[in-house]
Motif scaffolding. Structure first.
Motif, mmCIF file in Angstrom:
data_model
loop_
_atom_site.group_PDB
_atom_site.id
_atom_site.type_symbol
_atom_site.label_atom_id
_atom_site.label_comp_id
_atom_site.label_asym_id
_atom_site.label_seq_id
_atom_site.Cartn_x
_atom_site.Cartn_y
_atom_site.Cartn_z
ATOM 1 N N TRP A 184 0.816 -1.223 0.000
ATOM 2 C CA TRP A 184 0.000 0.000 0.000
ATOM 3 C C TRP A 184 0.845 1.266 0.000
ATOM 4 C CZ3 TRP A 184 -1.805 -4.585 1.736
ATOM 5 C CH2 TRP A 184 -3.064 -4.975 1.271
ATOM 6 N N SER A 185 2.160 1.095 -0.017
ATOM 7 C CA SER A 185 3.022 2.261 -0.192
ATOM 8 C C SER A 185 3.430 2.421 -1.659
ATOM 9 C CB SER A 185 4.277 2.139 0.678
ATOM 10 O OG SER A 185 5.106 1.082 0.222
ATOM 11 N N LEU A 186 3.054 1.444 -2.505
ATOM 12 C CA LEU A 186 3.408 1.488 -3.918
ATOM 13 C C LEU A 186 2.437 2.363 -4.695
ATOM 14 C CD1 LEU A 186 4.109 -2.322 -4.524
ATOM 15 C CD2 LEU A 186 5.730 -0.542 -3.826
ATOM 16 N N ALA A 187 2.874 2.809 -5.859
ATOM 17 C CA ALA A 187 1.965 3.507 -6.757
ATOM 18 C C ALA A 187 0.809 2.574 -7.108
ATOM 19 C CB ALA A 187 2.698 3.933 -8.026
ATOM 20 N N PRO A 188 -0.420 3.098 -7.241
ATOM 21 C CA PRO A 188 -1.575 2.227 -7.501
ATOM 22 C C PRO A 188 -1.399 1.306 -8.698
ATOM 23 C CG PRO A 188 -2.312 4.432 -6.943
ATOM 24 C CD PRO A 188 -0.814 4.504 -7.065
ATOM 25 N N THR A 189 -0.786 1.796 -9.778
ATOM 26 C CA THR A 189 -0.621 0.947 -10.957
ATOM 27 C C THR A 189 0.305 -0.232 -10.673
ATOM 28 O OG1 THR A 189 1.121 2.454 -11.738
ATOM 29 C CG2 THR A 189 -1.099 2.781 -12.614
ATOM 30 N N LEU A 190 1.375 0.002 -9.917
ATOM 31 C CA LEU A 190 2.296 -1.084 -9.584
ATOM 32 C C LEU A 190 1.637 -2.060 -8.619
ATOM 33 C CD1 LEU A 190 5.024 -2.445 -9.751
ATOM 34 C CD2 LEU A 190 5.882 -0.856 -8.011
ATOM 35 N N ARG A 191 0.897 -1.536 -7.658
ATOM 36 C CA ARG A 191 0.208 -2.427 -6.715
ATOM 37 C C ARG A 191 -0.782 -3.328 -7.453
ATOM 38 N NH1 ARG A 191 -1.520 1.105 -3.416
ATOM 39 N NH2 ARG A 191 -3.719 1.285 -4.002
ATOM 40 N N ARG A 192 -1.550 -2.756 -8.384
ATOM 41 C CA ARG A 192 -2.491 -3.561 -9.151
ATOM 42 C C ARG A 192 -1.758 -4.592 -10.002
ATOM 43 N NH1 ARG A 192 -5.305 1.444 -9.688
ATOM 44 N NH2 ARG A 192 -4.285 1.826 -11.698
ATOM 45 N N GLU A 193 -0.610 -4.214 -10.543
ATOM 46 C CA GLU A 193 0.164 -5.149 -11.358
ATOM 47 C C GLU A 193 0.621 -6.344 -10.536
ATOM 48 O OE1 GLU A 193 4.438 -5.228 -13.758
ATOM 49 O OE2 GLU A 193 3.460 -3.304 -13.362
ATOM 50 N N VAL A 194 1.122 -6.088 -9.332
ATOM 51 C CA VAL A 194 1.589 -7.181 -8.473
ATOM 52 C C VAL A 194 0.425 -8.077 -8.060
ATOM 53 C CG1 VAL A 194 2.648 -7.741 -6.247
ATOM 54 C CG2 VAL A 194 3.591 -5.887 -7.643
ATOM 55 N N LEU A 195 -0.695 -7.469 -7.671
ATOM 56 C CA LEU A 195 -1.853 -8.255 -7.245
ATOM 57 C C LEU A 195 -2.466 -9.025 -8.409
ATOM 58 C CD1 LEU A 195 -3.598 -5.742 -4.806
ATOM 59 C CD2 LEU A 195 -2.330 -7.802 -4.208
ATOM 60 N N ARG A 196 -2.500 -8.424 -9.579
ATOM 61 C CA ARG A 196 -3.070 -9.108 -10.742
ATOM 62 C C ARG A 196 -2.198 -10.306 -11.122
ATOM 63 N NH1 ARG A 196 -3.818 -4.790 -13.703
ATOM 64 N NH2 ARG A 196 -5.849 -4.463 -12.747
ATOM 65 N N GLY A 197 -0.871 -10.142 -11.066
ATOM 66 C CA GLY A 197 0.016 -11.273 -11.328
ATOM 67 C C GLY A 197 -0.163 -12.368 -10.288
ATOM 68 N N ASP A 198 -0.382 -11.984 -9.045
ATOM 69 C CA ASP A 198 -0.631 -12.949 -7.976
ATOM 70 C C ASP A 198 -1.893 -13.753 -8.274
ATOM 71 O OD1 ASP A 198 -0.581 -14.299 -5.542
ATOM 72 O OD2 ASP A 198 -1.429 -12.624 -4.413
ATOM 73 N N ALA A 199 -2.944 -13.074 -8.724
ATOM 74 C CA ALA A 199 -4.197 -13.759 -9.040
ATOM 75 C C ALA A 199 -4.012 -14.750 -10.181
ATOM 76 C CB ALA A 199 -5.283 -12.734 -9.395
ATOM 77 N N ARG A 200 -3.297 -14.341 -11.215
ATOM 78 C CA ARG A 200 -3.085 -15.242 -12.346
ATOM 79 C C ARG A 200 -2.245 -16.450 -11.934
ATOM 80 N NH1 ARG A 200 -2.562 -10.301 -15.488
ATOM 81 N NH2 ARG A 200 -0.304 -10.343 -15.154
ATOM 82 N N ALA A 201 -1.145 -16.197 -11.210
ATOM 83 C CA ALA A 201 -0.270 -17.290 -10.800
ATOM 84 C C ALA A 201 -0.989 -18.262 -9.877
ATOM 85 C CB ALA A 201 0.981 -16.732 -10.117
ATOM 86 N N THR A 202 -1.822 -17.751 -8.982
ATOM 87 C CA THR A 202 -2.564 -18.621 -8.076
ATOM 88 C C THR A 202 -3.605 -19.437 -8.816
ATOM 89 O OG1 THR A 202 -2.194 -17.163 -6.184
ATOM 90 C CG2 THR A 202 -4.078 -18.656 -6.049
ATOM 91 N N SER A 203 -4.263 -18.822 -9.790
ATOM 92 C CA SER A 203 -5.231 -19.566 -10.594
ATOM 93 C C SER A 203 -4.550 -20.725 -11.319
ATOM 94 C CB SER A 203 -5.904 -18.632 -11.603
ATOM 95 O OG SER A 203 -6.931 -19.311 -12.299
ATOM 96 N N LEU A 204 -3.349 -20.481 -11.871
ATOM 97 C CA LEU A 204 -2.588 -21.550 -12.504
ATOM 98 C C LEU A 204 -2.192 -22.623 -11.490
ATOM 99 C CD1 LEU A 204 -0.210 -19.470 -14.829
ATOM 100 C CD2 LEU A 204 -2.265 -20.731 -15.501
ATOM 101 N N HIS A 205 -1.780 -22.175 -10.311
ATOM 102 C CA HIS A 205 -1.383 -23.100 -9.242
ATOM 103 C C HIS A 205 -2.537 -24.022 -8.863
ATOM 104 C CE1 HIS A 205 -0.115 -24.607 -5.343
ATOM 105 N NE2 HIS A 205 -1.086 -23.962 -4.758
ATOM 106 N N LEU A 206 -3.736 -23.466 -8.744
ATOM 107 C CA LEU A 206 -4.891 -24.286 -8.380
ATOM 108 C C LEU A 206 -5.210 -25.296 -9.469
ATOM 109 C CD1 LEU A 206 -7.088 -21.443 -6.854
ATOM 110 C CD2 LEU A 206 -5.904 -23.253 -5.598
ATOM 111 N N SER A 207 -5.053 -24.900 -10.721
ATOM 112 C CA SER A 207 -5.277 -25.832 -11.823
ATOM 113 C C SER A 207 -4.279 -26.981 -11.785
ATOM 114 C CB SER A 207 -5.173 -25.095 -13.165
ATOM 115 O OG SER A 207 -6.234 -24.180 -13.332
ATOM 116 N N VAL A 208 -3.017 -26.659 -11.501
ATOM 117 C CA VAL A 208 -1.993 -27.703 -11.411
ATOM 118 C C VAL A 208 -2.291 -28.647 -10.250
ATOM 119 C CG1 VAL A 208 0.440 -28.133 -10.919
ATOM 120 C CG2 VAL A 208 -0.199 -26.355 -12.529
ATOM 121 N N GLY A 209 -2.728 -28.081 -9.112
ATOM 122 C CA GLY A 209 -3.062 -28.919 -7.966
ATOM 123 C C GLY A 209 -4.172 -29.903 -8.286
#
Length: 266
Positions: A184-209
């Motif tokens: 929450w100290s990051l610029a909003p665009t960077l914070r959204r980028e990190v969180l969006r990548g987290d969502a995609r990676a986790t979705s892939l992780h769940l599929s692999v599981g």
């Protein structure tokens, strides 16, 4: 997503080089059972997804006897040997245990909790009829514009009837907010980028599981990384197809909430 580096670590050490710097690395692992020497043994397959401004790629897939600090140390040494010099953020479901090894190998890297993994795990803990309102409360925490606003959002959740039913969620989310307050100290665009990548990676992780669960144990443990690579590629193709469909329909995918695509228990 580029799958060119997603091979067994023998292949990775044979010279598959990496970029020097990544905005974020998303770290996941899953247990795998193998029937070696007539016994059922458990190991762990690890995979890392690296995110840059121009896209993302698999940094590597490794098979380790267990998901402990020694495995983490070996993986970090491998990706360093292959040319990676800097990771700005490393997103994992255990940033406390992982952070010490990470900072030793890559000074200046900030470990962050995987909020997408936490969200999925949290929603799985509640009754099906409560999942939608609980998820809305938790996503509101992540969409807060500042650390103070995020704390206010979790306080609002804590005073709700859902927190009274599921008090462990408050504890888990307060800990994650403390570990991830840097977000929450990051610029909003960077914070959204990190969180969006987290969502995609986790979705892939769940599929692999799910793929590993359907497949069951493997006779040859060296085949597990290749199986995970195939499962990741298949899940990514589904994600790309869904994104293409949303684009044609002029519906933004993963834009309103970066966690819209995270699978929930059912």
């Amino acid at each position: 997503m580029n799958w060119s580096n997603g091979r067994r670590d023998e292949g990775a050490r044979a010279g598959l080089t990496l970029c020097r710097s990544y905005v974020a690395a998303y770290v996941h692992c899953a247990p795998v059972h193998h029937l070696l020497y007539g016994g059922d043994r458990c190991g762990a397959v690890h995979w890392w997804i690296g995110s840059r401004r121009d896209g993302s790629e698999i940094l590597g897939i490794w098979l380790a006897p267990e998901s402990g600090r020694q495995a983490c140390r070996q993986i970090l040494a491998d990706i360093c040997h292959r040319g990676l010099e800097r990771i700005r953020f490393a997103v994992t479901d255990n940033p406390t245990a992982f952070g010490e090894e990470l900072r030793t190998q890559f000074p200046g890297t900030s470990p962050l909790p995987s909020f997408a993994t936490l969200l999925d795990r949290s929603v799985r803990q509640v009754q099906p009829r409560d999942r939608a309102p609980v998820k809305n409360h938790l996503v509101a925490i992540l969409q807060a514009g500042s650390s103070q606003a995020a704390q206010q959002s979790i306080s609002a959740f804590e005073s709700s009837r859902w927190a009274a039913r599921y008090p462990a969620l408050v504890t888990d989310w307060r800990l994650a907010l403390d570990q991830g307050r840097l977000l929450w100290s990051l610029a909003p665009t960077l914070r959204r980028e990190v969180l969006r990548g987290d969502a995609r990676a986790t979705s892939l992780h769940l599929s692999v599981g799910r793929a590993l669960a359907r497949h069951g144990g493997v006779a040859d443990p060296s085949a597990a990384p290749s199986f995970v690579q195939t499962a990741l590629a298949r899940a990514q193709r589904r994600f790309d197809a869904a994104r293409s469909t949303a684009t044609r329909a002029q519906r933004p995918l993963l834009e309103v909430s970066p966690f819209r695509g995270v699978a929930l228990g059912g």
